[in-house]
Design a protein around this motif. Structure first.
Motif, short mmCIF file in Angstrom:
data_model
loop_
_atom_site.label_atom_id
_atom_site.label_comp_id
_atom_site.label_asym_id
_atom_site.label_seq_id
_atom_site.Cartn_x
_atom_site.Cartn_y
_atom_site.Cartn_z
N SER A 116 -32.72 3.14 21.78
CA SER A 116 -32.32 2.14 22.77
C SER A 116 -32.25 0.79 22.08
O SER A 116 -32.94 0.54 21.10
CB SER A 116 -33.27 2.12 23.97
N VAL A 117 -31.35 -0.04 22.57
CA VAL A 117 -31.19 -1.40 22.04
C VAL A 117 -31.30 -2.36 23.20
O VAL A 117 -31.29 -1.96 24.37
CB VAL A 117 -29.84 -1.57 21.31
N LEU A 118 -31.40 -3.65 22.89
CA LEU A 118 -31.63 -4.62 23.95
C LEU A 118 -30.76 -5.85 23.77
O LEU A 118 -30.68 -6.41 22.67
CB LEU A 118 -33.11 -5.02 23.96
N ARG A 119 -30.07 -6.23 24.83
CA ARG A 119 -29.26 -7.45 24.82
C ARG A 119 -29.58 -8.23 26.08
O ARG A 119 -29.61 -7.67 27.17
CB ARG A 119 -27.76 -7.09 24.76
N TRP A 120 -29.82 -9.52 25.88
CA TRP A 120 -30.31 -10.34 26.98
C TRP A 120 -29.17 -10.72 27.94
O TRP A 120 -28.61 -11.80 27.86
CB TRP A 120 -30.99 -11.59 26.42
N GLU A 121 -28.84 -9.82 28.84
CA GLU A 121 -27.72 -10.00 29.76
C GLU A 121 -28.17 -10.81 30.98
O GLU A 121 -29.29 -10.69 31.45
CB GLU A 121 -27.21 -8.64 30.24
N LYS A 122 -27.23 -11.59 31.52
CA LYS A 122 -27.56 -12.39 32.71
C LYS A 122 -27.54 -11.51 33.96
O LYS A 122 -28.48 -11.49 34.73
CB LYS A 122 -26.53 -13.53 32.88
N THR A 123 -26.42 -10.81 34.18
CA THR A 123 -26.36 -9.95 35.36
C THR A 123 -26.26 -8.51 34.92
O THR A 123 -25.54 -8.18 33.98
CB THR A 123 -25.13 -10.29 36.24
N THR A 124 -27.00 -7.67 35.61
CA THR A 124 -27.09 -6.28 35.18
C THR A 124 -26.87 -5.34 36.36
O THR A 124 -27.08 -5.71 37.50
CB THR A 124 -28.48 -6.00 34.58
N ARG A 125 -26.40 -4.13 36.03
CA ARG A 125 -26.26 -3.05 37.01
C ARG A 125 -26.60 -1.74 36.32
O ARG A 125 -26.21 -1.54 35.17
CB ARG A 125 -24.81 -2.99 37.53
N HIS B 252 -29.73 3.00 26.30
CA HIS B 252 -29.75 4.06 25.30
C HIS B 252 -28.35 4.22 24.74
O HIS B 252 -27.36 4.08 25.46
CB HIS B 252 -30.19 5.38 25.92
N TRP B 253 -28.29 4.57 23.47
CA TRP B 253 -27.00 4.90 22.89
C TRP B 253 -27.21 5.68 21.61
O TRP B 253 -28.36 5.93 21.21
CB TRP B 253 -26.17 3.64 22.64
N GLN B 254 -26.11 6.04 20.99
CA GLN B 254 -26.16 6.48 19.61
C GLN B 254 -25.31 5.49 18.86
O GLN B 254 -24.29 4.99 19.38
CB GLN B 254 -25.70 7.91 19.42
N GLU B 255 -25.73 5.18 17.65
CA GLU B 255 -24.95 4.31 16.79
C GLU B 255 -24.78 5.00 15.44
O GLU B 255 -25.73 5.26 14.74
CB GLU B 255 -25.58 2.91 16.66
N GLY B 256 -23.53 5.34 15.15
CA GLY B 256 -23.23 5.92 13.86
C GLY B 256 -22.93 4.80 12.87
O GLY B 256 -22.31 3.79 13.24
N HIS B 257 -23.42 4.94 11.66
CA HIS B 257 -23.17 3.92 10.62
C HIS B 257 -22.86 4.66 9.34
O HIS B 257 -23.71 5.39 8.83
CB HIS B 257 -24.41 3.05 10.42
N THR B 258 -21.64 4.47 8.83
CA THR B 258 -21.25 5.23 7.65
C THR B 258 -20.74 4.31 6.54
O THR B 258 -20.25 3.20 6.79
CB THR B 258 -20.16 6.27 7.99
N MET B 259 -20.88 4.79 5.31
CA MET B 259 -20.42 4.08 4.12
C MET B 259 -19.54 5.00 3.28
O MET B 259 -19.89 6.16 3.08
CB MET B 259 -21.63 3.66 3.27
N HIS B 260 -18.44 4.45 2.80
CA HIS B 260 -17.44 5.26 2.10
C HIS B 260 -16.98 4.61 0.80
O HIS B 260 -17.03 3.39 0.66
CB HIS B 260 -16.24 5.48 3.02
#
Lengths: 478, 478
Positions: free
Chosen positions: B143-152, B161-169
């Motif tokens: 999970s990551v966090l961003r300080w949002e003003k309005t949320t739903r 929650h998310w997935q974050e792919g990070h690749t190097m080529h």
């Protein structure tokens, strides 16, 4: 490329410096990397695959027992953390505080969860109304953060991954049963999947979880004789329910407080695996959680037909095992050392002569025993050998523990055995905190647990000589 | 217990107030609860089971394509976040800052990760040395966090929650191929598993990810005609590699900078599922990710043999489907409404008369069509019906998008179609930021994407009248 000899020389021998050996192994086996945040580790693919295998086995078991996964926020408002007195005293000194969001200062500080009892309780106060809403059997996989002074990969890190089960029950007995059930789940997992024998017991009041009525624990002995607390299960009674005003209408139509448990196992257990089974050639992984159970290594792979045959075997075995092949240009010797370092339970060698004889060579990681196996029998022989590796690891660990567990009737006796070696000392205790503290001071040991399987070593407390109430395992711990 | 009618009345009709309908559904279907931290949601078991199913499908696909999971710290030192100029400008205003650990003030502030490019880059600088170390194909579920003003809930939350792919080529082309491949993985997943049709395309410079050279996106249309960005894939070139000093020795023996991608899909996609398929009876779940695919409901369950037969069917179906039975004391009508609210794709009714006829009734959630099915044919008929539900949902969503996609040659035309309805407008664009901003101001739309499938609507920019370079999808977005 390094040859086999060179690689093996690169790690410190465990008998020379066990702590250094440990650090060498976690680095060389590519389990972790250090990040620029003190005490927070990067878990690399090979290390994380071990954790994923652990997660899969535990998660399946939790779900079989009726538990459901949820997700709680990672942040806890200071006022929420403070609702249960003992809990906040235990955790407030070791949390990280968020004070600013974006560019503004927060009205109330938020801590990064060190554990989530308070969050679960807040939620339970919203969703528990009637006995029909019970039990609630929730679990969460996440990472938590505790501001530790000194850290070591897996064993003690500021941020660590774990699962935390949090359950609510109609009666105290049901909650106690759950607490015991989950301790048994952990113990069975350690013994059946990790090949780590454990002692089951209860923590003393001094060592129990902040806010719990009782903490149950499994204690494992590492290769060096020190103890590692490997999983805990807590019974809370209705203390948090009172603090968080969680009530339900009972079968008798009266308002009641539910009874609560929590239980957790963390990435620390990977430290236990390393320190229980590892040797001077590196990691040794129990087959149930090994990311690679069988490593196929072609011998004389430039010769006609070798790579084809190896690939054919790989494809066959993939259906049944976690298996990989290394057909890189590195020498077989380098590969042998590399996958010994990574603790792969079985190595499968296949070369031109083997192909002629319709066989291959299987080598166990734990004792390096070699087996010539017909290619027709791989599907039955490999499971047997994986089981043999598991049993071999378990028995070796059990022997280590048995060899290093002593009984003592006085502090002098404790000091005498611990002067010669490190291990567990069984000794009687009166139940007083003062004696527990005195043992720490005079013998350097803490109480590991009051084992469920009690023995009578003597009639009196090993410290004060008053009548003893319990036999306790004492030792030095990670 | 509420009867069916009462339950259905409890949610706002989507035509009356779509936003209120959405909030009602996430609460009544028991997907989330609100926590005491603003903008951080509690994902309840039913909601989290949807996420687990999403994770399982995506994670399997990522691994098939050679990606490995890792774990990076949740905290980023301020100095590390600042290493890449565009990236820090994009994210610094919306992060939460940890300033205190335990009782001490930190020398350097740490932010809770809003995304992990900087952490991955730091690690890559440690482990990439040679072209032999490439590609690195890493992914992280967290999970990551961003300080949002309005949320739903799901759509925009501070923590998600998310997935974050990070690749190097090794080469730019390889990295671009990866970026496109992963966008296709997301698009296929949306269409094949979630029954959500998507438009694939590239973001304009204004809308692209902070620090990326190019951002690819999939855009879905919600039931109300608004767009939801459902997954993104970024090509970074070697910008971060320069900022973080990540180099490798190439095949030509020269020092080079690797080329990078990242790509992510988050719990936001659950909001897309709700708003694409839901109706006035609640949630409608695509079978591939539904926690319960078939709900068995015994009719007249007090009559002899009914519960036994229902239990027998349950046991049979468990081998093949995610199936549950509700044999509670609630009325069948209440149960029908309850599992319609929860979006269960198929309901299986079985009563005394059905048993006599060796049949049961299957009811589709999406269109309430009823099927009398022989008990001997369940194992073949249920997959057919689940497929029919999936196809029905997909076609309905596609029709909604096609009905609400228009072409326009002037801002006036855009305003005219959007005065009557909400949807996507295809219009030509010269490529200037000024025109993009003017469209926002004068028509209230943002650029959703420059679709890979281009059409020529006219020769000139919809805004300035200069020669157009691209056709763009414009719309209002979540």
């Amino acid at each position: 490329m390094a040859d086999k000899k060179k690689m093996v020389e690169e790690i410190t021998s465990m008998d020379v410096d066990f702590a250094k050996w440990y650090t060498d192994v976690v680095k060389k086996a590519e389990l972790v990397d250090y990040s620029s945040v003190r005490g927070c580790m990067i878990i690399r693919p090979y290390g994380f695959a071990i954790w994923e295998n652990i997660q899969h086995i535990l998660d399946t078991r939790f779900k079989e027992l009726g538990h459901e996964n949820v997700s709680m926020p990672m942040l806890i408002p200071e006022s929420l953390l403070q609702k249960e007195k003992d809990h906040v005293e235990g955790f407030a000194p070791e949390v990280a505080w968020v004070t600013h969001g974006g560019n503004e200062k927060l009205e109330e500080r938020l801590c990064i969860r060190p554990t989530s009892e308070t969050l679960f309780c807040e939620h339970y106060s919203h969703v528990i109304h009637s006995y029909r809403d019970l039990p609630k059997l929730y679990n969460q996989w996440c990472s938590v953060l505790r501001w530790e002074k000194t850290t070591r990969p897996f064993l003690r890190t500021m941020e660590f991954h774990w699962q935390e089960g949090h359950t609510m029950h109609e009666t105290a007995q049901e909650a106690i049963d759950e607490t015991e059930q989950m301790l048994n789940v952990y113990a069975d997992f350690c013994e059946d999947s990790l090949a780590i024998p454990v002692v089951k017991g209860q923590k003393t009041d001094k060592e129990k979880f902040a806010g719990a009525e009782a903490t149950y624990t499994i204690e494992a002995m590492m290769h060096d004789g020190k103890a590692l607390q490997s999983g805990t299960s807590h019974y809370f009674g209705d203390g948090f329910a009172h603090a968080f005003d969680i009530t339900f209408t009972g079968r008798d139509n009266k308002l009641q407080y539910p009874h609560q448990t929590s239980w957790g196992m963390s990435t620390r257990i990977i430290g236990a695996i390393i320190m229980t089974h590892g040797d001077d050639n590196g990691l040794v992984l129990p087959p149930a959680i090994a990311p690679i159970q069988v490593m196929v290594i072609p011998i004389a792979q430039h010769k006609e037909g070798v790579l084809e045959k190896a690939a054919e075997i790989l494809d066959r075995l993939k259906k049944q095992f976690r298996v990989k092949m290394d057909d890189s240009e590195n020498s077989p010797g380098w590969k042998f050392a590399q996958y010994e370092m990574k603790g792969v339970p079985l190595r499968l060698e296949i070369g031109p002569k083997d192909i002629e004889n319709n066989q291959c060579v299987l080598v166990r990681r734990d004792n390096r025993e070699k087996y010539f196996v017909s290619l027709d029998e791989l599907e039955t022989k490999i499971p047997e050998l994986l089981k043999a590796v598991h049993d071999g690891l378990y028995n070796k660990a059990l022997q280590n523990r048995e060899k290093r567990t002593w009984s003592a009737k006085s502090i002098d006796e404790i000091n005498k055995v611990l002067a010669a070696d490190t291990g567990f000392v069984k000794a009687m205790w009166c139940g007083d905190l003062a004696c527990e503290e005195q043992l720490k001071e005079q013998a350097g040991v803490s109480s590991r647990c009051i084992p469920f399987e009690q023995e009578k070593i003597s009639d009196t407390c090993v410290c004060c000589g008053k009548p003893a109430t319990k036999m306790v395992y004492w030792g030095k711990a990670y």
